[in-house]
Motif scaffolding. Structure first.
Motif, PDB file in Angstrom:
ATOM      1  N   VAL A  86      99.081 111.329  55.227  1.00  8.33           N
ATOM      2  CA  VAL A  86      97.966 110.387  55.316  1.00  8.33           C
ATOM      3  C   VAL A  86      98.398 109.113  54.599  1.00  8.33           C
ATOM      4  O   VAL A  86      98.530 109.086  53.373  1.00  8.33           O
ATOM      5  CB  VAL A  86      96.680 110.949  54.688  1.00  8.33           C
ATOM      6  N   SER A  87      98.640 108.055  55.364  1.00 10.03           N
ATOM      7  CA  SER A  87      99.092 106.780  54.810  1.00 10.03           C
ATOM      8  C   SER A  87      97.870 105.901  54.564  1.00 10.03           C
ATOM      9  O   SER A  87      97.365 105.241  55.468  1.00 10.03           O
ATOM     10  CB  SER A  87     100.068 106.105  55.778  1.00 10.03           C
ATOM     11  N   ASN A  88      97.402 105.902  53.336  1.00  8.23           N
ATOM     12  CA  ASN A  88      96.146 105.242  52.989  1.00  8.23           C
ATOM     13  C   ASN A  88      96.307 104.059  52.049  1.00  8.23           C
ATOM     14  O   ASN A  88      95.446 103.190  52.004  1.00  8.23           O
ATOM     15  CB  ASN A  88      95.197 106.271  52.357  1.00  8.23           C
ATOM     16  N   ALA A  89      97.383 103.995  51.303  1.00  9.53           N
ATOM     17  CA  ALA A  89      97.521 102.962  50.271  1.00  9.53           C
ATOM     18  C   ALA A  89      97.410 101.558  50.861  1.00  9.53           C
ATOM     19  O   ALA A  89      97.953 101.268  51.933  1.00  9.53           O
ATOM     20  CB  ALA A  89      98.859 103.123  49.554  1.00  9.53           C
ATOM     21  N   GLY A  90      96.695 100.700  50.165  1.00 11.80           N
ATOM     22  CA  GLY A  90      96.541  99.322  50.618  1.00 11.80           C
ATOM     23  C   GLY A  90      95.490  98.602  49.786  1.00 11.80           C
ATOM     24  O   GLY A  90      94.912  99.172  48.859  1.00 11.80           O
ATOM     25  N   PHE A  91      95.248  97.358  50.120  1.00 10.38           N
ATOM     26  CA  PHE A  91      94.260  96.548  49.412  1.00 10.38           C
ATOM     27  C   PHE A  91      93.797  95.452  50.359  1.00 10.38           C
ATOM     28  O   PHE A  91      94.414  95.187  51.389  1.00 10.38           O
ATOM     29  CB  PHE A  91      94.857  95.937  48.138  1.00 10.38           C
ATOM     30  N   ALA A  92      92.664  94.820  50.006  1.00 13.93           N
ATOM     31  CA  ALA A  92      92.109  93.754  50.846  1.00 13.93           C
ATOM     32  C   ALA A  92      92.422  92.393  50.238  1.00 13.93           C
ATOM     33  O   ALA A  92      92.266  92.186  49.030  1.00 13.93           O
ATOM     34  CB  ALA A  92      90.602  93.931  50.983  1.00 13.93           C
ATOM     35  N   ASP A  93      92.861  91.462  51.072  1.00 13.49           N
ATOM     36  CA  ASP A  93      93.158  90.097  50.630  1.00 13.49           C
ATOM     37  C   ASP A  93      92.452  89.123  51.574  1.00 13.49           C
ATOM     38  O   ASP A  93      92.791  89.036  52.748  1.00 13.49           O
ATOM     39  CB  ASP A  93      94.662  89.845  50.649  1.00 13.49           C
ATOM     40  N   ARG A  94      91.455  88.409  51.056  1.00 13.22           N
ATOM     41  CA  ARG A  94      90.698  87.481  51.907  1.00 13.22           C
ATOM     42  C   ARG A  94      91.139  86.036  51.727  1.00 13.22           C
ATOM     43  O   ARG A  94      90.438  85.112  52.146  1.00 13.22           O
ATOM     44  CB  ARG A  94      89.205  87.613  51.634  1.00 13.22           C
ATOM     45  N   THR A  95      92.304  85.793  51.132  1.00 11.83           N
ATOM     46  CA  THR A  95      92.797  84.436  50.935  1.00 11.83           C
ATOM     47  C   THR A  95      92.936  83.719  52.276  1.00 11.83           C
ATOM     48  O   THR A  95      93.565  84.245  53.202  1.00 11.83           O
ATOM     49  CB  THR A  95      94.174  84.459  50.242  1.00 11.83           C
ATOM     50  N   PRO A  96      92.356  82.517  52.432  1.00 15.89           N
ATOM     51  CA  PRO A  96      92.500  81.775  53.695  1.00 15.89           C
ATOM     52  C   PRO A  96      93.964  81.439  53.972  1.00 15.89           C
ATOM     53  O   PRO A  96      94.780  81.307  53.041  1.00 15.89           O
ATOM     54  CB  PRO A  96      91.688  80.494  53.444  1.00 15.89           C
ATOM     55  N   VAL A  97      94.297  81.296  55.238  1.00 16.83           N
ATOM     56  CA  VAL A  97      95.685  81.025  55.623  1.00 16.83           C
ATOM     57  C   VAL A  97      96.228  79.794  54.916  1.00 16.83           C
ATOM     58  O   VAL A  97      97.393  79.772  54.471  1.00 16.83           O
ATOM     59  CB  VAL A  97      95.785  80.864  57.157  1.00 16.83           C
ATOM     60  N   ALA A  98      95.415  78.748  54.787  1.00 17.93           N
ATOM     61  CA  ALA A  98      95.888  77.497  54.172  1.00 17.93           C
ATOM     62  C   ALA A  98      96.311  77.693  52.720  1.00 17.93           C
ATOM     63  O   ALA A  98      97.139  76.933  52.201  1.00 17.93           O
ATOM     64  CB  ALA A  98      94.804  76.427  54.258  1.00 17.93           C
ATOM     65  N   SER A  99      95.756  78.719  52.068  1.00 16.51           N
ATOM     66  CA  SER A  99      96.072  78.972  50.659  1.00 16.51           C
ATOM     67  C   SER A  99      96.981  80.173  50.458  1.00 16.51           C
ATOM     68  O   SER A  99      97.357  80.496  49.328  1.00 16.51           O
ATOM     69  CB  SER A  99      94.771  79.204  49.865  1.00 16.51           C
ATOM     70  N   LEU A 100      97.341  80.823  51.540  1.00 16.90           N
ATOM     71  CA  LEU A 100      98.110  82.062  51.459  1.00 16.90           C
ATOM     72  C   LEU A 100      99.593  81.766  51.258  1.00 16.90           C
ATOM     73  O   LEU A 100     100.226  81.106  52.076  1.00 16.90           O
ATOM     74  CB  LEU A 100      97.905  82.856  52.753  1.00 16.90           C
ATOM     75  N   THR A 101     100.143  82.249  50.164  1.00 16.22           N
ATOM     76  CA  THR A 101     101.564  82.028  49.902  1.00 16.22           C
ATOM     77  C   THR A 101     102.403  83.050  50.664  1.00 16.22           C
ATOM     78  O   THR A 101     101.924  84.109  51.076  1.00 16.22           O
ATOM     79  CB  THR A 101     101.878  82.152  48.404  1.00 16.22           C
TER      80      THR A 101
END
Length: 249
Positions: A86-101
């Motif tokens: 079961v591959s569950n590990a992860g997180f949510a990132d809502r950074t807008p594309v313009a600010s996404l490094t």
């Protein structure tokens, strides 16, 4: 005798810990993975043992090359093989594309998409030798939900969409021996004190966009994952099951 050997990544809290609770029982040996929350993994292991299962705790940072492979190898060694991943590990990132490094975008890909690829490459031969072998990957509604009245998670959406495509490719490559599916949760209640991608006001606004008018609970998602990981799901492969209260219809 151990009848089901299951590795769950990201299992120290939330959906992953709920999966451990859903699958734990006599005849089950579950390998509980965490990146750094050993305390949470310990609680999950205690619960699994109380339900009659064997439990092993394994620590690894799946965003780092070599770590997914090591995790699978150690889990299989501890359990004497592997029947379910079961591959569950992860997180949510809502950074807008313009600010996404580049680094932040890569972190999402490494933790979700690349981790699944690296886990699958080493787990495939082990699963092929297992009993009723299954791979279940946890996707997200964010790979399907692009609306002006909803928060968009660009990096997470790209990683989860890639994960779903990889699930379909693996389902074809591994058929007819191993089934490969995804489960896509919607807005799901976080554990008390856990980091949330939305603030309380935003969570309240979300309820109006969910046809069933409530947040999902980790147990809701875990029940679907447990089914997909079970022998009963023998004729399902290459699919993505949405567990989201109707957010994606």
């Amino acid at each position: 005798m151990t009848e089901r050997r299951i590795l769950v990544t990201g299992a120290s809290s939330g959906i992953g810990a709920a999966v451990v609770r859903a699958i734990a029982g006599p005849g089950v040996h579950v390998a509980i993975h965490a990146r750094n929350n050993r305390e949470g993994a310990g609680r999950a292991a205690e619960g699994a043992r109380a339900a009659g299962a064997e439990a092993t705790i394994l620590m690894a940072d799946l965003a780092q090359p070599g770590e997914p492979e090591r995790l699978v190898a150690e889990a299989a060694a501890a359990m004497g093989g592997l029947d379910v991943l079961v591959s569950n590990a992860g997180f949510a990132d809502r950074t807008p594309v313009a600010s996404l490094t580049d680094a932040d975008f890569a972190r999402s890909q490494d933790t979700v998409l690349w981790a699944l690829l690296r886990l699958a490459r080493v787990a495939g031969p082990l699963l092929a030798e297992g009993r009723d072998p299954r791979l279940v990957a946890v996707s997200s509604f964010v790979a399907h939900n692009f609306r002006t009245d909803s928060t968009v998670f660009p990096a997470s959406a790209a990683a989860k969409a890639g994960l779903e495509a990889l699930v379909k490719a693996l389902a074809l490559e591994w058929a007819p021996t191993v089934t490969v599916n995804a489960v896509a949760p919607g807005y799901t209640q976080k554990d008390a004190g856990a980091h949330a991608a939305l603030d309380p006001k935003a969570w309240e606004a979300v309820l109006g966009r969910i046809p069933l008018r409530r947040l999902g609970q980790p147990a809701d998602v875990a029940a679907a994952i447990a089914f997909m990981a079970s022998p009963a799901a023998a004729y399902i492969t290459g699919q993505c099951l949405h567990v989201d209260g109707g957010v994606v219809i």
